[in-house]
Design a protein around this motif. Structure first.
Motif, short mmCIF file in Angstrom:
data_model
loop_
_atom_site.label_atom_id
_atom_site.label_comp_id
_atom_site.label_asym_id
_atom_site.label_seq_id
_atom_site.Cartn_x
_atom_site.Cartn_y
_atom_site.Cartn_z
N GLN A 185 -22.13 7.38 -2.25
CA GLN A 185 -21.60 7.34 -3.61
C GLN A 185 -20.72 8.54 -3.95
O GLN A 185 -20.37 8.76 -5.10
CB GLN A 185 -22.74 7.20 -4.62
CG GLN A 185 -23.39 5.83 -4.52
CD GLN A 185 -24.73 5.71 -5.19
OE1 GLN A 185 -25.46 6.69 -5.30
NE2 GLN A 185 -25.09 4.53 -5.63
N GLY B 65 -22.05 -0.67 -10.57
CA GLY B 65 -22.89 -0.29 -9.43
C GLY B 65 -24.25 -0.97 -9.49
O GLY B 65 -24.80 -1.41 -8.48
N PRO C 239 -21.78 4.57 -8.27
CA PRO C 239 -23.15 4.96 -8.64
C PRO C 239 -23.91 3.80 -9.29
O PRO C 239 -23.33 3.02 -10.03
CB PRO C 239 -22.94 6.09 -9.65
CG PRO C 239 -21.53 6.52 -9.50
CD PRO C 239 -20.76 5.37 -8.97
#
Lengths: 515, 82
Positions: A239, A221, A215
């Protein structure tokens, strides 16, 4: 330079190039740039002031990225929220950072609605998907449709507020050992320094296309997103790592050149997927961070992905993401090492007095570099504890070999690393203690082949009280996000204690491992 | 078939939905889209399937078509135990 310059420059140079693939949708740099400018114009229209905090409760990558850059263009600070949240956790973070704008996907509107009465700062709620279905917010907050905001005519660049690289760009919340999450404040300059460094050692090019499974609200991320936008690369996003075979197929279909994961991502791929039956001719690199990966898992990864460069990395949210990496050529020669400082970062090992330790001795990793955070949001005391004259005190203890390669030995704190999450046990202990049947509780991480650690709550019930594991988990679900709910609850008559009466968690871990 | 549906629902409520109302889970609802199960949850689910129905789930079979709703799971179990 500002983070928004990445998108602007890429949109000028690679206007019609596909930057984002998500499910059956794809978007060009021009699409993202126009939409981000629209969001900025929309935010200005609804009256935001520079420095406002814009929180994102969004799991759609297109909406996330355009909102992220829209907030920055409008002079705001992005607060990416973990979408696996509870009403109480959401209210806490929104209050803590005093967010004035909340972007929410319609699927999370229930959380937004429930938390609004507890949050006075949020004045604008921007909802994607359904917008006008009679959502009642219960305070003075105004609701707007994401499409209306995003579709605003693009402003001239000079109409946007002036920002400098020293301005705050992002607040990323990270678990604290003492209870509630803390907001790590990162300047444009911090994130740009780290992005440039990662781009250089991964040798990222505009031809790179990464499979993004982590994420964007996490520091790791976030850095995957920024590094690939910075070079004009592409992101294939999925994700939800529920079905690794689906991810592998997407990697093949979209000819990705890179893949980034935490140890549990790779453990899942190696242990519960059909990875052995796939081959990825275009795959160039794998990156691993988020927790220590065992040398055995690294060896298996190398044998499965032959010819692919494997980068073992180490970092912290407080460092914008990355602090060190082990060069792929050294992975076999230096098993278990986190390598050396990335370009632009100096790492030293120091004793409690702040003095550098001798080679081979254990010391705390202290980091210096342009990537180090400005501090914790509104927490001067906690900031001073970790940001000292020597640099950022990471809380991680390590030793250094003769050639300067670092090896993590242990952590000073007892954060639990479960999957891609770092979890402070205190927060879970506080919630469980509130249950009327609970007399005493200690939450620990126990080793797990896939997750790295599983959350285990050790409970002593009040005399005469009865309570089931299911009841206690249901209690946790009311106050905690799903990933913080203990995987197992064990009932004890006594917990091992120090002479001062503190639960001895190392002994408790040992006891649990023998059950 | 109906007995298996009840067993699957009981497992989902007991392990992932805890105190939720029984009516909140449609048998066709995607565990992924509804955010009911995460990647660890899938592994717990597979472990439970293997123990409860004495079947071996192959790595290739870990796909949404087999596992991503109560009804899909019911069909998968029927196939595997036929």
């Amino acid at each position: 330079m500002l983070l928004t310059d990445y998108l602007k420059a890429a949109a000028e140079q690679w206007s019609e190039k596909t930057v984002l693939i998500h499910g059956n949708k794809d978007f060009t740099y021009s699409d993202l740039d126009k939409a981000a400018m629209g969001v900025a114009a929309g935010l200005q229209k609804i009256g935001v002031e520079p420095g406002f905090r814009g929180a994102l409760l969004i799991d759609d990558p297109y909406e996330y990225i355009v909102s992220y850059f829209g907030i920055l263009l409008a002079g705001g600070i992005v607060v990416g929220l973990n979408t696996q949240t509870s009403d109480a956790s959401l209210a806490y973070v929104l209050n803590d950072c005093q967010a004035s704008v909340l972007f929410s996907a319609d699927k999370f509107i229930g959380h937004a609605q429930a938390s609004m009465p507890l949050v006075s700062s949020v004045q604008k709620l921007i909802v994607s998907g359904i917008a006008d279905k009679g959502v009642h917010l219960g305070n003075s907050c105004q609701m707007h449709s994401f499409n209306d905001i995003c579709g605003c005519p693009q402003p001239a660049l000079h109409a946007l507020p002036y920002r400098s690289s020293c301005d705050f760009a992002q607040i990323i919340y990270t678990s604290g050992t003492t209870g509630k999450p803390k907001g790590v404040v990162l300047r444009h300059a911090n994130l740009i320094a780290n992005t440039s460094s990662i781009v250089s050692y991964l040798d990222l090019q505009s031809s790179d296309r990464v499979m993004a499974v982590l994420p964007f609200f996490y520091s790791y991320g976030n850095s995957i997103m920024l590094t690939h936008l910075a070079v004009g690369g592409s992101l294939v996003v999925n994700q939800s790592f529920l079905y690794p075979n689906v991810i592998l197929q997407q990697m093949l279909d979209h000819e990705v050149t890179g893949f980034s994961g935490v140890p549990s991502t790779f453990a899942l791929l190696l242990n519960r997927s059909a990875v052995a039956s796939f081959s990825f001719p275009k795959l160039r690199y794998l990156t691993q961070a988020g927790a220590a990966m065992s040398p055995e898992l690294t060896r298996r990864l190398k044998s499965t992905f032959q010819g692919v460069k494997i980068f073992i990395m180490y970092g912290q949210t407080e460092a914008s993401a990355r602090l060190s990496y082990l060069h792929p050529d050294e992975v076999e020669r230096k098993p278990g090492s986190i390598g050396k400082g990335i370009p632009g970062v100096e790492l030293t090992l120091r004793d409690r007095m702040g003095m550098p330790v001798q080679k081979g001795e254990v010391g705390e990793i202290v980091a210096r570099g342009e990537n180090i955070m400005a501090g914790y949001w509104q927490r001067p005391v906690e900031t001073r504890e970790v940001l000292r004259s020597e640099g950022l005190w990471t809380g991680d203890l390590a030793r250094c070999d003769e050639e300067g390669f670092l090896y993590i030995v242990s952590r000073k704190n007892d954060l639990i690393k479960s999957g891609s999450h770092r979890i402070g046990p205190k927060e879970i202990e506080d919630v469980l203690t509130e249950h009327t049947a609970v007399y005493e509780v200690a939450v620990i991480g126990i080793p797990d082949e896939i997750l790295d650690e599983r959350i285990c709550a050790c409970i002593i019930l009040r005399p005469g009280c009865e309570c089931s594991e299911k009841e206690l988990k249901a209690h946790c679900k009311k106050y905690l996000p799903r990933y913080k709910i203990p995987h197992s609850i064990i009932f004890f008559r006594d917990l091992p204690k120090t002479t001062s009466g503190k639960v001895q968690k190392s002994d408790l871990r040992l006891m649990v491992s023998t059950l | 078939m109906q007995a298996n549906i009840e067993r699957i629902r009981a497992f989902i409520f007991s392990n992932f939905l805890f105190d939720a109302d029984e009516g909140t889970l449609d048998n066709d609802a995607s565990f992924l889209e509804q955010g009911i199960i995460d990647s660890t949850g899938v592994l717990e689910l597979v472990e439970w399937l293997e123990e409860t129905f004495s079947m071996k789930v192959q790595d290739e079979e870990l796909i949404p078509e087999n596992l991503d709703s109560v009804n899909r799971l019911t069909r998968f179990i029927a196939q595997k135990t036929a």
